[in-house]
Scaffold this motif. Structure first.
Motif, PDB file in Angstrom:
ATOM      1  N   PRO A 140       0.802  -1.227   0.000  1.00  0.00           N
ATOM      2  CA  PRO A 140       0.000   0.000   0.000  1.00  0.00           C
ATOM      3  C   PRO A 140       0.832   1.273   0.000  1.00  0.00           C
ATOM      4  O   PRO A 140       0.302   2.354  -0.267  1.00  0.00           O
ATOM      5  N   LEU A 141       2.141   1.169   0.283  1.00  0.00           N
ATOM      6  CA  LEU A 141       3.006   2.350   0.302  1.00  0.00           C
ATOM      7  C   LEU A 141       3.597   2.662  -1.064  1.00  0.00           C
ATOM      8  O   LEU A 141       4.200   3.724  -1.253  1.00  0.00           O
ATOM      9  N   ASP A 142       3.447   1.752  -2.006  1.00  0.00           N
ATOM     10  CA  ASP A 142       3.927   1.966  -3.377  1.00  0.00           C
ATOM     11  C   ASP A 142       2.733   2.378  -4.232  1.00  0.00           C
ATOM     12  O   ASP A 142       1.927   1.539  -4.640  1.00  0.00           O
ATOM     13  N   HIS A 143       2.610   3.655  -4.502  1.00  0.00           N
ATOM     14  CA  HIS A 143       1.409   4.150  -5.184  1.00  0.00           C
ATOM     15  C   HIS A 143       1.264   3.576  -6.586  1.00  0.00           C
ATOM     16  O   HIS A 143       0.144   3.387  -7.071  1.00  0.00           O
ATOM     17  N   LYS A 144       2.371   3.301  -7.255  1.00  0.00           N
ATOM     18  CA  LYS A 144       2.277   2.820  -8.635  1.00  0.00           C
ATOM     19  C   LYS A 144       1.759   1.393  -8.717  1.00  0.00           C
ATOM     20  O   LYS A 144       1.062   1.031  -9.673  1.00  0.00           O
ATOM     21  N   THR A 145       2.116   0.551  -7.742  1.00  0.00           N
ATOM     22  CA  THR A 145       1.731  -0.860  -7.822  1.00  0.00           C
ATOM     23  C   THR A 145       0.637  -1.250  -6.840  1.00  0.00           C
ATOM     24  O   THR A 145       0.099  -2.350  -6.926  1.00  0.00           O
ATOM     25  N   SER A 146       0.295  -0.361  -5.905  1.00  0.00           N
ATOM     26  CA  SER A 146      -0.749  -0.697  -4.924  1.00  0.00           C
ATOM     27  C   SER A 146      -2.110  -0.743  -5.603  1.00  0.00           C
ATOM     28  O   SER A 146      -2.310  -0.184  -6.691  1.00  0.00           O
ATOM     29  N   CYS A 147      -3.059  -1.383  -4.947  1.00  0.00           N
ATOM     30  CA  CYS A 147      -4.416  -1.484  -5.512  1.00  0.00           C
ATOM     31  C   CYS A 147      -5.026  -0.106  -5.723  1.00  0.00           C
ATOM     32  O   CYS A 147      -5.644   0.162  -6.762  1.00  0.00           O
ATOM     33  N   GLY A 148      -4.847   0.782  -4.761  1.00  0.00           N
ATOM     34  CA  GLY A 148      -5.399   2.121  -4.887  1.00  0.00           C
ATOM     35  C   GLY A 148      -4.760   2.902  -6.017  1.00  0.00           C
ATOM     36  O   GLY A 148      -5.447   3.612  -6.765  1.00  0.00           O
ATOM     37  N   GLY A 149      -3.444   2.779  -6.169  1.00  0.00           N
ATOM     38  CA  GLY A 149      -2.747   3.496  -7.237  1.00  0.00           C
ATOM     39  C   GLY A 149      -3.109   2.990  -8.613  1.00  0.00           C
ATOM     40  O   GLY A 149      -3.291   3.774  -9.557  1.00  0.00           O
ATOM     41  N   ARG A 150      -3.223   1.675  -8.762  1.00  0.00           N
ATOM     42  CA  ARG A 150      -3.525   1.095 -10.071  1.00  0.00           C
ATOM     43  C   ARG A 150      -4.959   1.344 -10.515  1.00  0.00           C
ATOM     44  O   ARG A 150      -5.258   1.333 -11.704  1.00  0.00           O
ATOM     45  N   THR A 151      -5.873   1.510  -9.563  1.00  0.00           N
ATOM     46  CA  THR A 151      -7.297   1.619  -9.916  1.00  0.00           C
ATOM     47  C   THR A 151      -7.871   2.991  -9.582  1.00  0.00           C
ATOM     48  O   THR A 151      -9.086   3.148  -9.497  1.00  0.00           O
ATOM     49  N   ASP A 152      -6.993   3.988  -9.403  1.00  0.00           N
ATOM     50  CA  ASP A 152      -7.456   5.329  -9.051  1.00  0.00           C
ATOM     51  C   ASP A 152      -7.992   6.049 -10.288  1.00  0.00           C
ATOM     52  O   ASP A 152      -7.416   6.992 -10.797  1.00  0.00           O
ATOM     53  N   ASN A 153      -9.116   5.546 -10.767  1.00  0.00           N
ATOM     54  CA  ASN A 153      -9.778   6.097 -11.954  1.00  0.00           C
ATOM     55  C   ASN A 153     -11.257   6.251 -11.641  1.00  0.00           C
ATOM     56  O   ASN A 153     -11.986   5.270 -11.556  1.00  0.00           O
ATOM     57  N   ARG A 154     -11.700   7.474 -11.449  1.00  0.00           N
ATOM     58  CA  ARG A 154     -13.068   7.717 -11.012  1.00  0.00           C
ATOM     59  C   ARG A 154     -14.104   7.305 -12.058  1.00  0.00           C
ATOM     60  O   ARG A 154     -15.276   7.164 -11.745  1.00  0.00           O
ATOM     61  N   LYS A 155     -13.669   7.156 -13.299  1.00  0.00           N
ATOM     62  CA  LYS A 155     -14.602   6.781 -14.360  1.00  0.00           C
ATOM     63  C   LYS A 155     -14.749   5.269 -14.507  1.00  0.00           C
ATOM     64  O   LYS A 155     -15.636   4.798 -15.207  1.00  0.00           O
ATOM     65  N   ALA A 156     -13.867   4.512 -13.858  1.00  0.00           N
ATOM     66  CA  ALA A 156     -13.919   3.050 -13.979  1.00  0.00           C
ATOM     67  C   ALA A 156     -15.127   2.511 -13.228  1.00  0.00           C
ATOM     68  O   ALA A 156     -15.468   3.000 -12.139  1.00  0.00           O
ATOM     69  N   PRO A 157     -15.813   1.492 -13.760  1.00  0.00           N
ATOM     70  CA  PRO A 157     -16.946   0.878 -13.049  1.00  0.00           C
ATOM     71  C   PRO A 157     -16.490   0.296 -11.714  1.00  0.00           C
ATOM     72  O   PRO A 157     -15.374  -0.214 -11.595  1.00  0.00           O
ATOM     73  N   SER A 158     -17.358   0.371 -10.716  1.00  0.00           N
ATOM     74  CA  SER A 158     -17.005  -0.144  -9.396  1.00  0.00           C
ATOM     75  C   SER A 158     -16.720  -1.639  -9.433  1.00  0.00           C
ATOM     76  O   SER A 158     -15.927  -2.140  -8.640  1.00  0.00           O
ATOM     77  N   THR A 159     -17.365  -2.348 -10.355  1.00  0.00           N
ATOM     78  CA  THR A 159     -17.109  -3.790 -10.485  1.00  0.00           C
ATOM     79  C   THR A 159     -15.663  -4.054 -10.865  1.00  0.00           C
ATOM     80  O   THR A 159     -15.010  -4.939 -10.304  1.00  0.00           O
ATOM     81  N   ASP A 160     -15.132  -3.262 -11.828  1.00  0.00           N
ATOM     82  CA  ASP A 160     -13.750  -3.450 -12.265  1.00  0.00           C
ATOM     83  C   ASP A 160     -12.768  -3.067 -11.168  1.00  0.00           C
ATOM     84  O   ASP A 160     -11.730  -3.713 -10.995  1.00  0.00           O
ATOM     85  N   VAL A 161     -13.085  -2.006 -10.431  1.00  0.00           N
ATOM     86  CA  VAL A 161     -12.209  -1.571  -9.341  1.00  0.00           C
ATOM     87  C   VAL A 161     -12.116  -2.655  -8.269  1.00  0.00           C
ATOM     88  O   VAL A 161     -11.030  -3.010  -7.814  1.00  0.00           O
ATOM     89  N   HIS A 162     -13.270  -3.203  -7.865  1.00  0.00           N
ATOM     90  CA  HIS A 162     -13.280  -4.252  -6.849  1.00  0.00           C
ATOM     91  C   HIS A 162     -12.523  -5.486  -7.323  1.00  0.00           C
ATOM     92  O   HIS A 162     -11.728  -6.064  -6.572  1.00  0.00           O
ATOM     93  N   LYS A 163     -12.731  -5.860  -8.548  1.00  0.00           N
ATOM     94  CA  LYS A 163     -12.106  -7.074  -9.074  1.00  0.00           C
ATOM     95  C   LYS A 163     -10.582  -6.958  -9.096  1.00  0.00           C
ATOM     96  O   LYS A 163      -9.873  -7.961  -8.964  1.00  0.00           O
TER      97      LYS A 163
END
Length: 305
Positions: free
Chosen positions: A84-107
């Protein structure tokens, strides 16, 4: 996934210090009598000023110990834990796209982030503050008042920081204030829309604390922060239509929604005592019954590995 309430749970915990505990305050304030490293405090409406265990501190220890358990492992098609401390590879960093569907973000999230959340997704687990008296206690309750007084009768130790090269004092002397051993704190952990394995992952983190592999607070290298953790009470609620035994969220949504969110295989859970509460069915377990039921959720987690 959070637009509707599918299931929810509250684990009521009792945390007892085995060694002294120091969760440090950000500063010592204006009191010259306070130690250099003093305990964090808050003001309770009934009991007044008191030491306590912040929910954020408890959550941080739980999360880090759980991440250490599952990092580097795969559970089905899902990684155990990102960094979680690596923004580029963490889940939050990789999926930080407000336009992405919530299903894709969760997956795209790892096991740990599916439980605790990330900068891109809300978590399902919410530890609350722990106080040195049971919930709903009053100062008129002699046991609760005694527990509060015992916790706030802190001890002070003196320390120095040694220069490893010169062998002389580098910093200090300084004072450390700590809650003594043998003090109990009570609090809750809430879960919302959880799968069985997520409850099992949380139970595994609680076991890490209870068995001494993880410690609370600061100054752990000096032996502080060892605790015992007991699940005093477990409450689960789900819709009436879901039936008369607790179910993970994978059993409460249709196959299409489960696939869209990338939910992992759901496990069957044991029956439990229950009663109808409005539109919901409430299951309650206490002490040994709660421990046995939680072991079934840990087996659900193990089945995914």
């Amino acid at each position: 996934m959070f637009k509707k309430s599918l299931n929810r749970a509250v684990l009521r915990l009792k945390v007892t210090t085995v060694s002294p505990l120091l969760i440090r305050a950000g500063d010592t304030g204006l009191d010259p009598a306070r130690a250099d490293l003093s305990c964090v405090r808050t003001r309770h409406g009934a009991f007044g000023e008191t030491v306590y265990v912040p929910g954020s501190s408890f959550k941080g220890v739980l999360r880090s110990s759980i991440e250490a358990l599952v990092r580097g492992r795969r559970f089905g098609e899902v990684d155990g834990a990102c960094d979680p401390l690596d923004h580029k590879t963490s889940c939050g960093g990789r999926t930080d796209n407000r336009k992405a569907p919530s299903t894709d973000v969760h997956k795209a999230h790892c096991l740990a982030c599916r439980l605790f959340g990330s900068t891109a997704m809300k978590g399902r687990c919410a530890p609350r503050d722990l106080f040195p008296f049971p919930a709903n206690a009053t100062p008129q309750d002699a046991d609760a008042a005694g527990a509060h007084a015992k916790a706030n009768l802190t001890e002070t130790r003196h320390g120095v920081a040694i220069d490893r090269v010169a062998g002389s004092v580098k910093h200090g002397p300084f004072d450390l204030e700590m809650v003594p051993a043998g003090v109990s704190f009570w609090g809750d952990i809430a879960l919302e829309n959880f799968q069985a394995w997520q409850m099992g992952l949380l139970a595994s983190g609680i076991a890490e604390l209870d068995e001494g592999f993880a410690q609370l607070g600061s100054t752990k290298s000096r032996g502080l922060g060892v605790v015992n953790v007991a699940v005093d009470h477990l409450v689960i609620e789900q819709p009436l239509r879901a039936g008369d035994r607790p179910k993970g969220v994978g059993r409460l949504v249709d196959a299409a929604e489960a696939e869209a969110y990338g939910l992992l295989d759901e496990a069957d859970l044991p029956k439990a005592d229950h009663h109808v509460r409005g539109l919901s069915r409430r299951f309650t377990m206490a002490d040994a019954a709660a421990d046995e039921w939680l072991k079934s959720t840990q087996r659900a987690l193990e089945a995914l590995a």
